[in-house]
Write a protein that holds these residues in place. Sequence first.
Motif, PDB file in Angstrom:
ATOM      1  N   GLY A 342       6.785  16.436   4.782  1.00  0.00           N
ATOM      2  CA  GLY A 342       7.391  15.352   5.556  1.00  0.00           C
ATOM      3  C   GLY A 342       7.829  15.718   6.950  1.00  0.00           C
ATOM      4  N   SER A 343       7.674  16.981   7.368  1.00  0.00           N
ATOM      5  CA  SER A 343       8.133  17.379   8.700  1.00  0.00           C
ATOM      6  C   SER A 343       7.075  17.078   9.763  1.00  0.00           C
ATOM      7  CB  SER A 343       8.504  18.857   8.722  1.00  0.00           C
ATOM      8  OG  SER A 343       7.385  19.661   8.396  1.00  0.00           O
ATOM      9  N   PHE A 344       7.528  16.968  11.012  1.00  0.00           N
ATOM     10  CA  PHE A 344       6.671  16.627  12.142  1.00  0.00           C
ATOM     11  C   PHE A 344       6.486  17.838  13.060  1.00  0.00           C
ATOM     12  CE2 PHE A 344       8.811  12.722  10.831  1.00  0.00           C
ATOM     13  CZ  PHE A 344       7.783  11.795  10.788  1.00  0.00           C
ATOM     14  N   ASP A 345       5.345  17.873  13.743  1.00  0.00           N
ATOM     15  CA  ASP A 345       4.995  18.949  14.659  1.00  0.00           C
ATOM     16  C   ASP A 345       5.139  18.434  16.095  1.00  0.00           C
ATOM     17  OD1 ASP A 345       3.712  20.793  16.313  1.00  0.00           O
ATOM     18  OD2 ASP A 345       2.158  21.245  14.860  1.00  0.00           O
ATOM     19  N   ASP A 346       6.087  18.992  16.852  1.00  0.00           N
ATOM     20  CA  ASP A 346       6.344  18.529  18.219  1.00  0.00           C
ATOM     21  C   ASP A 346       5.146  18.723  19.136  1.00  0.00           C
ATOM     22  OD1 ASP A 346       8.855  17.719  17.532  1.00  0.00           O
ATOM     23  OD2 ASP A 346       9.936  19.254  18.667  1.00  0.00           O
ATOM     24  N   SER A 347       4.415  19.828  18.987  1.00  0.00           N
ATOM     25  CA  SER A 347       3.275  20.059  19.881  1.00  0.00           C
ATOM     26  C   SER A 347       2.174  19.025  19.646  1.00  0.00           C
ATOM     27  CB  SER A 347       2.726  21.476  19.686  1.00  0.00           C
ATOM     28  OG  SER A 347       2.259  21.670  18.363  1.00  0.00           O
ATOM     29  N   ARG A 348       1.998  18.646  18.411  1.00  0.00           N
ATOM     30  CA  ARG A 348       1.021  17.594  18.083  1.00  0.00           C
ATOM     31  C   ARG A 348       1.446  16.264  18.687  1.00  0.00           C
ATOM     32  NH1 ARG A 348      -0.088  16.260  11.736  1.00  0.00           N
ATOM     33  NH2 ARG A 348      -0.803  14.098  11.948  1.00  0.00           N
ATOM     34  N   LEU A 349       2.724  15.954  18.608  1.00  0.00           N
ATOM     35  CA  LEU A 349       3.232  14.712  19.183  1.00  0.00           C
ATOM     36  C   LEU A 349       3.098  14.711  20.708  1.00  0.00           C
ATOM     37  CD1 LEU A 349       6.334  14.444  16.883  1.00  0.00           C
ATOM     38  CD2 LEU A 349       4.566  12.685  17.054  1.00  0.00           C
ATOM     39  N   GLN A 350       3.378  15.847  21.333  1.00  0.00           N
ATOM     40  CA  GLN A 350       3.248  15.927  22.785  1.00  0.00           C
ATOM     41  C   GLN A 350       1.801  15.701  23.207  1.00  0.00           C
ATOM     42  OE1 GLN A 350       6.051  16.433  24.991  1.00  0.00           O
ATOM     43  NE2 GLN A 350       4.426  15.518  26.242  1.00  0.00           N
ATOM     44  N   GLN A 351       0.872  16.231  22.450  1.00  0.00           N
ATOM     45  CA  GLN A 351      -0.538  16.011  22.747  1.00  0.00           C
ATOM     46  C   GLN A 351      -0.888  14.528  22.653  1.00  0.00           C
ATOM     47  OE1 GLN A 351      -3.283  17.823  19.989  1.00  0.00           O
ATOM     48  NE2 GLN A 351      -4.996  17.726  21.423  1.00  0.00           N
ATOM     49  N   LEU A 352      -0.354  13.853  21.643  1.00  0.00           N
ATOM     50  CA  LEU A 352      -0.624  12.428  21.469  1.00  0.00           C
ATOM     51  C   LEU A 352      -0.026  11.599  22.600  1.00  0.00           C
ATOM     52  CD1 LEU A 352      -0.120  12.269  17.622  1.00  0.00           C
ATOM     53  CD2 LEU A 352      -2.217  11.618  18.839  1.00  0.00           C
ATOM     54  N   ILE A 353       1.167  11.975  23.053  1.00  0.00           N
ATOM     55  CA  ILE A 353       1.764  11.280  24.202  1.00  0.00           C
ATOM     56  C   ILE A 353       0.835  11.403  25.405  1.00  0.00           C
ATOM     57  CG2 ILE A 353       3.678  11.300  25.855  1.00  0.00           C
ATOM     58  CD1 ILE A 353       5.481  12.221  23.488  1.00  0.00           C
ATOM     59  N   GLY A 354       0.291  12.615  25.617  1.00  0.00           N
ATOM     60  CA  GLY A 354      -0.628  12.826  26.725  1.00  0.00           C
ATOM     61  C   GLY A 354      -1.904  12.020  26.606  1.00  0.00           C
ATOM     62  N   ILE A 355      -2.398  11.844  25.382  1.00  0.00           N
ATOM     63  CA  ILE A 355      -3.603  11.050  25.156  1.00  0.00           C
ATOM     64  C   ILE A 355      -3.352   9.567  25.379  1.00  0.00           C
ATOM     65  CG2 ILE A 355      -5.157  10.219  23.323  1.00  0.00           C
ATOM     66  CD1 ILE A 355      -5.035  13.069  22.135  1.00  0.00           C
ATOM     67  N   LEU A 356      -2.241   9.079  24.848  1.00  0.00           N
ATOM     68  CA  LEU A 356      -2.013   7.636  24.802  1.00  0.00           C
ATOM     69  C   LEU A 356      -1.371   7.058  26.059  1.00  0.00           C
ATOM     70  CD1 LEU A 356      -0.980   7.465  21.065  1.00  0.00           C
ATOM     71  CD2 LEU A 356      -2.889   6.233  22.096  1.00  0.00           C
ATOM     72  N   LYS A 357      -0.632   7.862  26.799  1.00  0.00           N
ATOM     73  CA  LYS A 357       0.032   7.341  28.000  1.00  0.00           C
ATOM     74  C   LYS A 357      -0.954   6.680  28.964  1.00  0.00           C
ATOM     75  CE  LYS A 357       3.061   8.645  31.849  1.00  0.00           C
ATOM     76  NZ  LYS A 357       3.840   9.747  32.462  1.00  0.00           N
ATOM     77  N   PRO A 358      -2.059   7.337  29.369  1.00  0.00           N
ATOM     78  CA  PRO A 358      -2.985   6.675  30.287  1.00  0.00           C
ATOM     79  C   PRO A 358      -3.718   5.491  29.666  1.00  0.00           C
ATOM     80  CG  PRO A 358      -3.844   8.812  29.604  1.00  0.00           C
ATOM     81  CD  PRO A 358      -2.429   8.742  29.122  1.00  0.00           C
ATOM     82  N   ILE A 359      -3.938   5.543  28.350  1.00  0.00           N
ATOM     83  CA  ILE A 359      -4.598   4.417  27.685  1.00  0.00           C
ATOM     84  C   ILE A 359      -3.731   3.176  27.758  1.00  0.00           C
ATOM     85  CG2 ILE A 359      -5.306   3.537  25.413  1.00  0.00           C
ATOM     86  CD1 ILE A 359      -6.312   6.372  24.771  1.00  0.00           C
ATOM     87  N   TYR A 360      -2.443   3.324  27.452  1.00  0.00           N
ATOM     88  CA  TYR A 360      -1.548   2.169  27.485  1.00  0.00           C
ATOM     89  C   TYR A 360      -1.243   1.720  28.912  1.00  0.00           C
ATOM     90  CZ  TYR A 360      -0.942   2.827  22.468  1.00  0.00           C
ATOM     91  OH  TYR A 360      -1.172   2.933  21.119  1.00  0.00           O
ATOM     92  N   GLN A 361      -1.192   2.647  29.846  1.00  0.00           N
ATOM     93  CA  GLN A 361      -1.006   2.261  31.246  1.00  0.00           C
ATOM     94  C   GLN A 361      -2.165   1.397  31.721  1.00  0.00           C
ATOM     95  OE1 GLN A 361      -0.384   6.099  33.185  1.00  0.00           O
ATOM     96  NE2 GLN A 361       1.802   5.693  33.402  1.00  0.00           N
ATOM     97  N   ALA A 362      -3.378   1.771  31.340  1.00  0.00           N
ATOM     98  CA  ALA A 362      -4.560   0.997  31.731  1.00  0.00           C
ATOM     99  C   ALA A 362      -4.538  -0.402  31.122  1.00  0.00           C
ATOM    100  CB  ALA A 362      -5.825   1.739  31.306  1.00  0.00           C
ATOM    101  N   GLU A 363      -3.852  -0.546  30.001  1.00  0.00           N
ATOM    102  CA  GLU A 363      -3.732  -1.852  29.345  1.00  0.00           C
ATOM    103  C   GLU A 363      -2.469  -2.587  29.788  1.00  0.00           C
ATOM    104  OE1 GLU A 363      -3.837  -0.925  25.204  1.00  0.00           O
ATOM    105  OE2 GLU A 363      -5.988  -0.532  25.177  1.00  0.00           O
TER     106      GLU A 363
END
Length: 390
Positions: A342-363
């Motif tokens: 049930g624990s979360f990985d911060d580095s994985r989450l940071q990578q996802l923020i980097g992936i999704l930020k420009p996608i959502y900005q474009a939308e």
Amino acid sequence: MAATAAIGTALALTAAACASSGSGPSAGTATTGAAAPVPAKYNLKAAGCPSTIVLQTDWNPEAEHGGQYELLGPNPSINTSAKSVTSELVAHGGADTGVKLQIRAGGPAIGYQTVTSQLYKDSSITLGYLGTDEQIALSKTQPTVAVLAGMQKSPQIIQWSPQKHPTWKTIADIGKTNTKVLYYQGAAYMNYFIGKKILKQSQVDGSYDGTPTNFVASGGVYAVQGFATAEPYTWSHDVRAWDKPLKYQLIADTGYNIYQQAIGVRKDKLAALTPCLTKLVPIMQQAIVDYISNPGPTEKLILNLVSQYNNGWVYTQGTADYAVKTMKALGIIGNGPGGRLGSFDDSRLQQLIGILKPIYQAENKPILAGLKPSDLVDNQFIDPSIGLKS
């Protein structure tokens, strides 16, 4: 899961609805007597939890939700109109916790709205299923914090016919061709695929509606999204028009590795719920372990709920068994960092923020400025001693 939504439209529904309310089978645990004292380590009432903890799920009852249905005690009350089930919340071994649990179906039961929207619309909901992409997209307007990773990997896949495409092993292999790929319009992972040149814009088709109709009509030439825990089994066993094997790759294994079915709360409620979550989250961790170790009794409850809710969706014992087997084999249900379930990985989450930020900005969907993993998840409630044994 959403991609399985309309499978029932392609199949005949064999079970009739039961009465509008009634008792379901035991979730596989035996509670102590009503007069027995609540063990201090499990006393959620003393921890300040609501008298009824309400969990909003993202879909109809299914094996992927088994760790949460495991928490329901014997003789649950089923509300077929509201598509919810309520019972005493029981801990490992059937221990009383002093509170009740209500689990609400999602998907068609909430008009296909997001779980986050329900958390913000209905203040009686304590917890909800969250996906990292949804959390990031709504981080500015409807922020949530996940406190338990119900799954370590998303079961989302792109699948194809090995008979028609015997050389394909990965989604990137599809991108080397012009084959059409069916998906739900608006899925952020497709923007990632196109941006990374895994797939081409010209080959993706957002008209997928959850049924096998267009895939079957193509003779299996198309590729199509789905869930590893569902379509590879149901389409090859229950869809007579296809009835052939499917191959697939997990979307998580392409680098788009979201947490799906994380369990969380509204960010503005986290502080008030902290004493409750400190006791509740370890109970929920152990329930996932217990379910995966012995899924049969809780599967019986899930199948009964599907039958009683009677909304046209078909779910079978075979599908449930296949889902559990697949979750184990692929690490969909598994330990997080440090062997803690049930624990979360911060580095994985940071990578996802980097992936999704420009996608959502474009939308034109700006996310919270300076968004960090700690804005999305909180590992403080995880008991490090609870995990699946290898």
